[in-house]
Design a protein around this motif. Structure first.
Motif, PDB file in Angstrom:
ATOM      1  N   GLN A  53       0.851  -1.190   0.000  1.00  0.00           N
ATOM      2  CA  GLN A  53       0.000   0.000   0.000  1.00  0.00           C
ATOM      3  C   GLN A  53       0.887   1.241   0.000  1.00  0.00           C
ATOM      4  OE1 GLN A  53      -3.197  -1.692  -0.725  1.00  0.00           O
ATOM      5  NE2 GLN A  53      -3.581   0.380  -0.063  1.00  0.00           N
ATOM      6  N   MET A  54       0.639   2.145  -0.951  1.00  0.00           N
ATOM      7  CA  MET A  54       1.362   3.410  -1.047  1.00  0.00           C
ATOM      8  C   MET A  54       0.395   4.465  -1.526  1.00  0.00           C
ATOM      9  SD  MET A  54       4.026   5.210  -0.795  1.00  0.00           S
ATOM     10  CE  MET A  54       4.514   6.838  -1.289  1.00  0.00           C
ATOM     11  N   PRO A  55      -0.128   5.312  -0.623  1.00  0.00           N
ATOM     12  CA  PRO A  55      -1.092   6.331  -1.044  1.00  0.00           C
ATOM     13  C   PRO A  55      -0.490   7.254  -2.102  1.00  0.00           C
ATOM     14  CG  PRO A  55      -0.977   6.196   1.350  1.00  0.00           C
ATOM     15  CD  PRO A  55       0.152   5.366   0.815  1.00  0.00           C
ATOM     16  N   PRO A  56      -1.119   7.363  -3.277  1.00  0.00           N
ATOM     17  CA  PRO A  56      -0.565   8.203  -4.340  1.00  0.00           C
ATOM     18  C   PRO A  56      -0.476   9.672  -3.935  1.00  0.00           C
ATOM     19  CG  PRO A  56      -2.722   7.317  -4.978  1.00  0.00           C
ATOM     20  CD  PRO A  56      -2.347   6.688  -3.684  1.00  0.00           C
ATOM     21  N   GLU A  57      -1.276  10.087  -2.948  1.00  0.00           N
ATOM     22  CA  GLU A  57      -1.222  11.490  -2.508  1.00  0.00           C
ATOM     23  C   GLU A  57       0.159  11.845  -1.952  1.00  0.00           C
ATOM     24  OE1 GLU A  57      -3.686   9.376  -0.292  1.00  0.00           O
ATOM     25  OE2 GLU A  57      -4.379   9.209  -2.350  1.00  0.00           O
ATOM     26  N   ARG A  58       0.851  10.858  -1.381  1.00  0.00           N
ATOM     27  CA  ARG A  58       2.199  11.109  -0.849  1.00  0.00           C
ATOM     28  C   ARG A  58       3.143  11.496  -1.974  1.00  0.00           C
ATOM     29  NH1 ARG A  58       3.706  12.072   3.655  1.00  0.00           N
ATOM     30  NH2 ARG A  58       5.280  10.521   3.977  1.00  0.00           N
ATOM     31  N   LEU A  59       3.006  10.858  -3.119  1.00  0.00           N
ATOM     32  CA  LEU A  59       3.846  11.193  -4.277  1.00  0.00           C
ATOM     33  C   LEU A  59       3.413  12.522  -4.881  1.00  0.00           C
ATOM     34  CD1 LEU A  59       4.003   7.703  -6.010  1.00  0.00           C
ATOM     35  CD2 LEU A  59       5.640   8.705  -4.405  1.00  0.00           C
ATOM     36  N   ASP A  60       2.097  12.722  -4.964  1.00  0.00           N
ATOM     37  CA  ASP A  60       1.568  13.954  -5.551  1.00  0.00           C
ATOM     38  C   ASP A  60       2.041  15.185  -4.788  1.00  0.00           C
ATOM     39  OD1 ASP A  60       0.163  12.319  -7.294  1.00  0.00           O
ATOM     40  OD2 ASP A  60      -1.702  12.442  -6.163  1.00  0.00           O
ATOM     41  N   GLY A  61       2.236  15.049  -3.485  1.00  0.00           N
ATOM     42  CA  GLY A  61       2.588  16.191  -2.652  1.00  0.00           C
ATOM     43  C   GLY A  61       4.062  16.552  -2.656  1.00  0.00           C
ATOM     44  N   LEU A  62       4.906  15.743  -3.279  1.00  0.00           N
ATOM     45  CA  LEU A  62       6.341  16.036  -3.310  1.00  0.00           C
ATOM     46  C   LEU A  62       6.663  17.190  -4.254  1.00  0.00           C
ATOM     47  CD1 LEU A  62       7.945  12.470  -3.478  1.00  0.00           C
ATOM     48  CD2 LEU A  62       8.050  14.069  -1.568  1.00  0.00           C
ATOM     49  N   ASP A  63       7.581  18.060  -3.838  1.00  0.00           N
ATOM     50  CA  ASP A  63       8.114  19.095  -4.728  1.00  0.00           C
ATOM     51  C   ASP A  63       9.309  18.515  -5.473  1.00  0.00           C
ATOM     52  OD1 ASP A  63       6.321  21.062  -3.911  1.00  0.00           O
ATOM     53  OD2 ASP A  63       7.601  21.686  -2.243  1.00  0.00           O
ATOM     54  N   ILE A  64       9.660  19.089  -6.597  1.00  0.00           N
ATOM     55  CA  ILE A  64      10.819  18.631  -7.362  1.00  0.00           C
ATOM     56  C   ILE A  64      12.058  18.722  -6.479  1.00  0.00           C
ATOM     57  CG2 ILE A  64      12.329  19.123  -9.331  1.00  0.00           C
ATOM     58  CD1 ILE A  64       9.839  19.909 -10.892  1.00  0.00           C
ATOM     59  N   VAL A  89       9.906  -2.940   3.745  1.00  0.00           N
ATOM     60  CA  VAL A  89      11.026  -2.439   2.964  1.00  0.00           C
ATOM     61  C   VAL A  89      11.005  -0.917   2.994  1.00  0.00           C
ATOM     62  CG1 VAL A  89      12.104  -2.411   0.678  1.00  0.00           C
ATOM     63  CG2 VAL A  89      10.831  -4.433   1.412  1.00  0.00           C
ATOM     64  N   PRO A  90      12.056  -0.292   3.542  1.00  0.00           N
ATOM     65  CA  PRO A  90      12.127   1.171   3.509  1.00  0.00           C
ATOM     66  C   PRO A  90      12.589   1.644   2.137  1.00  0.00           C
ATOM     67  CG  PRO A  90      13.863   0.253   4.918  1.00  0.00           C
ATOM     68  CD  PRO A  90      13.118  -0.889   4.331  1.00  0.00           C
ATOM     69  N   LEU A  91      11.755   2.438   1.479  1.00  0.00           N
ATOM     70  CA  LEU A  91      12.063   2.938   0.138  1.00  0.00           C
ATOM     71  C   LEU A  91      12.141   4.461   0.156  1.00  0.00           C
ATOM     72  CD1 LEU A  91       9.666   0.705  -1.994  1.00  0.00           C
ATOM     73  CD2 LEU A  91      12.125   0.395  -1.625  1.00  0.00           C
ATOM     74  N   ARG A  92      13.038   4.992  -0.668  1.00  0.00           N
ATOM     75  CA  ARG A  92      13.174   6.443  -0.828  1.00  0.00           C
ATOM     76  C   ARG A  92      12.500   6.833  -2.145  1.00  0.00           C
ATOM     77  NH1 ARG A  92      16.184   9.426   1.832  1.00  0.00           N
ATOM     78  NH2 ARG A  92      17.670   7.770   2.373  1.00  0.00           N
ATOM     79  N   PHE A  93      11.585   7.798  -2.055  1.00  0.00           N
ATOM     80  CA  PHE A  93      10.876   8.339  -3.216  1.00  0.00           C
ATOM     81  C   PHE A  93      11.364   9.764  -3.418  1.00  0.00           C
ATOM     82  CE2 PHE A  93       8.271   5.043  -1.384  1.00  0.00           C
ATOM     83  CZ  PHE A  93       7.731   4.379  -2.470  1.00  0.00           C
ATOM     84  N   THR A  94      11.930  10.074  -4.590  1.00  0.00           N
ATOM     85  CA  THR A  94      12.477  11.398  -4.879  1.00  0.00           C
ATOM     86  C   THR A  94      11.836  11.943  -6.146  1.00  0.00           C
ATOM     87  OG1 THR A  94      14.591  10.749  -3.900  1.00  0.00           O
ATOM     88  CG2 THR A  94      14.582  12.732  -5.291  1.00  0.00           C
ATOM     89  N   ARG A  95      11.208  13.114  -6.036  1.00  0.00           N
ATOM     90  CA  ARG A  95      10.581  13.737  -7.210  1.00  0.00           C
ATOM     91  C   ARG A  95      11.695  14.297  -8.088  1.00  0.00           C
ATOM     92  NH1 ARG A  95       5.362  14.897  -9.492  1.00  0.00           N
ATOM     93  NH2 ARG A  95       4.511  14.711  -7.419  1.00  0.00           N
ATOM     94  N   GLU A  96      11.794  13.784  -9.323  1.00  0.00           N
ATOM     95  CA  GLU A  96      12.813  14.238 -10.278  1.00  0.00           C
ATOM     96  C   GLU A  96      12.258  15.201 -11.307  1.00  0.00           C
ATOM     97  OE1 GLU A  96      14.697  10.768 -11.936  1.00  0.00           O
ATOM     98  OE2 GLU A  96      16.017  10.581 -10.202  1.00  0.00           O
ATOM     99  N   GLY A  97      10.982  15.176 -11.531  1.00  0.00           N
ATOM    100  CA  GLY A  97      10.348  16.040 -12.519  1.00  0.00           C
ATOM    101  C   GLY A  97       8.867  16.150 -12.200  1.00  0.00           C
ATOM    102  N   LEU A  98       8.180  16.904 -13.015  1.00  0.00           N
ATOM    103  CA  LEU A  98       6.754  17.128 -12.779  1.00  0.00           C
ATOM    104  C   LEU A  98       5.990  15.813 -12.656  1.00  0.00           C
ATOM    105  CD1 LEU A  98       4.514  19.241 -12.538  1.00  0.00           C
ATOM    106  CD2 LEU A  98       4.297  19.176 -15.024  1.00  0.00           C
ATOM    107  N   ASN A  99       6.319  14.849 -13.516  1.00  0.00           N
ATOM    108  CA  ASN A  99       5.598  13.579 -13.533  1.00  0.00           C
ATOM    109  C   ASN A  99       6.499  12.382 -13.289  1.00  0.00           C
ATOM    110  OD1 ASN A  99       2.992  14.675 -14.179  1.00  0.00           O
ATOM    111  ND2 ASN A  99       3.816  15.127 -16.196  1.00  0.00           N
TER     112      ASN A  99
END
Length: 192
Positions: free
Chosen positions: A98-109, A132-142
Motif C-alpha cells: 500500500q502506497m497512497p498516491p497522494e504522498r507522491l503527488d505532494g512532493l516538490d521537485i 522495505v524502507p524505500l526512498r521516493f524522490t521527485r525528479e520532474g513534474l511527472n
C-alpha cells in the motif's frame, strides 16, 4: 521477501488527485547477488530483473508482478527445453503493498520521502510479507525515482521454497544458496 517495490513546483503546481503512477519499464530494475554454496568454495553471481511493470491504483495498492522473461536468466542458456518457453511469461510472484498516491503527488521537485512499505508476496506456495524502507524522490513534474533507503536483501531460503524459482535456480546450477541475497533497486514511477 524484501523486495522491492515502489515510486513538484515548476511554477504553480496543483497536486493531482488520484494520480495514475506506473513504473517506467525501460528505467526500472532490480539487481541481486546470489552466493552459490554447493561448490568447493562459495561463488557470488550477479543477476538482474529488468522491465519492471507495476502501478499504484487510486486506492493506493501497488502491484508488481515478476516474470521469468524479465530476468537475465534465460540469456545464460544457449538452448532451452521447449517447456521452459511456457514458463517465460508466467508470473513467478506478485509483490503487493500500500502506497497512497497522494504522498507522491505532494512532493516538490528535488524533495524526497522515505516510506516503509509492507510487501506481501502473492503465490500459491508462499504467504510472506516483509517491510522495505524505500526512498521516493521527485525528479520532474511527472517522475519519481524509487530506490531503497537502506541495504536490502532477499531471504534465500524463502526463494528456494518457491517451486518455480527453485526450478529456474537449479537449471542455473544452484542447489544451495546463501540465505542472504543482497538486492539493489532503481526504478522510475511516472504519472501518466
Amino acid at each position: 521477501m524484501k523486495a522491492f517495490i515502489a515510486l513538484f513546483p515548476l511554477l504553480l503546481v496543483v497536486p493531482v488527485a488520484h494520480a495514475d503512477w506506473q513504473l517506467d519499464p525501460s528505467q526500472s530494475l532490480v539487481r541481486a547477488s546470489i552466493t552459490q554454496l554447493d561448490g568447493a568454495t562459495p561463488q557470488t553471481h550477479h543477476h538482474q530483473v529488468s522491465n519492471l511493470q507495476g502501478d499504484i491504483s487510486p486506492d493506493g495498492t501497488l502491484r508488481l508482478p515478476l516474470r521469468l522473461s524479465q530476468t537475465d536468466l534465460l540469456d545464460r542458456f544457449s538452448e532451452l527445453p521447449p517447456w521452459v518457453g511456457l514458463l517465460t511469461n508466467t508470473t513467478l510472484v506478485t509483490l503487493v503493498a500500500q502506497m497512497p498516491p497522494e504522498r507522491l503527488d505532494g512532493l516538490d521537485i528535488g524533495e524526497s520521502i522515505v516510506e516503509t512499505l509492507t510487501f506481501r508476496v502473492q503465490t500459491d506456495a508462499i504467504n510472506q510479507q516483509e517491510t522495505v524502507p524505500l526512498r521516493f524522490t521527485r525528479e520532474g513534474l511527472n517522475e519519481v525515482r524509487v530506490t531503497h533507503a537502506e541495504p536490502m536483501a532477499l531471504d534465500g531460503k524463502a526463494l528456494m521454497q518457491n517451486s518455480t524459482v527453485r526450478t529456474v535456480l537449479s537449471m542455473l546450477g544452484y542447489q544451495e544458496i546463501d540465505e542472504h541475497v543482497p538486492v539493489t533497486l532503481n526504478a522510475l514511477l511516472v504519472n501518466r
